[in-house]
Design a protein around this motif. Structure first.
Motif, short mmCIF file in Angstrom:
data_model
loop_
_atom_site.label_atom_id
_atom_site.label_comp_id
_atom_site.label_asym_id
_atom_site.label_seq_id
_atom_site.Cartn_x
_atom_site.Cartn_y
_atom_site.Cartn_z
N CYS A 10 0.83 -1.20 0.00
CA CYS A 10 0.00 0.00 0.00
C CYS A 10 0.87 1.26 0.00
N ASP A 11 0.22 2.40 -0.18
CA ASP A 11 0.93 3.68 -0.18
C ASP A 11 1.23 4.19 1.22
N ASP A 12 0.40 3.82 2.20
CA ASP A 12 0.61 4.31 3.56
C ASP A 12 -0.07 3.39 4.56
N ILE A 13 0.48 3.34 5.77
CA ILE A 13 -0.11 2.60 6.89
C ILE A 13 -0.32 3.62 8.00
N ARG A 14 -1.56 3.80 8.39
CA ARG A 14 -1.89 4.79 9.43
C ARG A 14 -2.45 4.09 10.65
N LEU A 23 -4.99 1.00 5.96
CA LEU A 23 -4.07 0.81 4.85
C LEU A 23 -4.60 1.66 3.70
N VAL A 24 -3.79 2.61 3.23
CA VAL A 24 -4.21 3.57 2.21
C VAL A 24 -3.58 3.20 0.87
N GLY A 25 -4.39 3.20 -0.17
CA GLY A 25 -3.88 2.95 -1.52
C GLY A 25 -3.33 1.55 -1.69
N GLY A 45 4.35 1.01 1.52
CA GLY A 45 4.20 0.19 2.71
C GLY A 45 3.90 -1.26 2.39
N ALA A 46 4.17 -2.12 3.36
CA ALA A 46 3.83 -3.55 3.26
C ALA A 46 3.31 -3.99 4.63
N TRP A 47 2.09 -4.50 4.65
CA TRP A 47 1.49 -5.04 5.87
C TRP A 47 1.67 -6.55 5.80
N VAL A 48 2.60 -7.09 6.59
CA VAL A 48 3.00 -8.50 6.50
C VAL A 48 2.38 -9.27 7.66
N ASN A 49 1.73 -10.39 7.34
CA ASN A 49 1.13 -11.25 8.35
C ASN A 49 1.68 -12.66 8.17
N ILE A 50 2.39 -13.15 9.18
CA ILE A 50 2.95 -14.50 9.17
C ILE A 50 2.10 -15.35 10.12
N MET A 106 7.54 0.23 6.20
CA MET A 106 7.39 1.45 5.40
C MET A 106 8.75 1.85 4.85
N TRP A 107 8.75 2.30 3.59
CA TRP A 107 9.94 2.86 2.97
C TRP A 107 9.58 4.27 2.49
N SER A 108 10.34 5.24 2.94
CA SER A 108 10.06 6.62 2.57
C SER A 108 11.37 7.39 2.46
N PRO A 109 11.73 7.82 1.27
CA PRO A 109 11.07 7.56 -0.02
C PRO A 109 11.44 6.17 -0.53
N PHE A 110 10.73 5.76 -1.57
CA PHE A 110 10.99 4.48 -2.23
C PHE A 110 11.43 4.77 -3.66
N GLU A 111 12.60 4.26 -4.04
CA GLU A 111 13.14 4.56 -5.37
C GLU A 111 13.26 3.28 -6.19
#
Length: 154
Positions: A10-14, A23-25, A45-50, A106-111
């Motif tokens: 996603c674009d963002d985790i709030r 989870l946005v976008g 962003g990445a919301w990871v569930n193991i 989260m990665w900010s910025p992501f290239e």
């Protein structure tokens, strides 16, 4: 029963005040850029569930994310989650249930410099690699490649 999991990119985790997470976008398919690289994206962003069956005995989980750009592979996230001695037996799920480990990244910025992918993986004590998801990232190699008109019916 096997260990498995999934990732929502996603674009963002709030993290909301009331305990909810937004989870946005969220990406339902590939991430596509309209221009050739390099591209600097504000956030990813990445919301990871193991999910690990409680019958599996382990003390540590390694979570890692690889970014592939063409033939180049880079490790962009690598963390060990040490559970040894962190829980009491009565806090754990019962037989037939799973222990769920959620890790927001989260990665900010992501290239990205060219088309490629992100691959999310986990590794338990025994060295078994668990695939948790991937995101294909596409971008044209030239501006002209993206500007070509689609074939329209006559």
């Amino acid at each position: 029963m096997q260990t498995y999991g999934h990732t929502i990119f996603c674009d963002d985790i709030r993290h909301e005040l009331n305990g909810k997470v937004t989870l946005v976008g969220c990406y339902s398919g590939d991430m596509e850029f309209p221009v050739p690289g390099p591209v600097l994206y504000p956030k990813l962003g990445a919301w990871v569930n193991i999910l690990i069956p409680i019958e599996i005995k382990f003390s540590k989980v390694r979570l890692f994310v690889e970014k592939l750009e063409g033939d180049v592979k880079n490790l962009i996230f690598d963390a060990s989650i040490d559970l040894d001695g962190q829980t009491k037996d009565n806090d754990l799920p019962q037989d037939g249930e799973f222990l769920s480990i959620i890790v927001p990244c989260m990665w900010s910025p992501f290239e990205m410099s060219e088309s490629g992918s992100l691959k999310v993986r986990a590794e338990l004590d025994d060295g078994e690699i668990i695939k948790l998801g991937s995101l294909k990232i596409k971008m044209p190699t030239t501006i002209e490649e993206n500007l070509s008109e689609p074939d329209l019916p006559s």
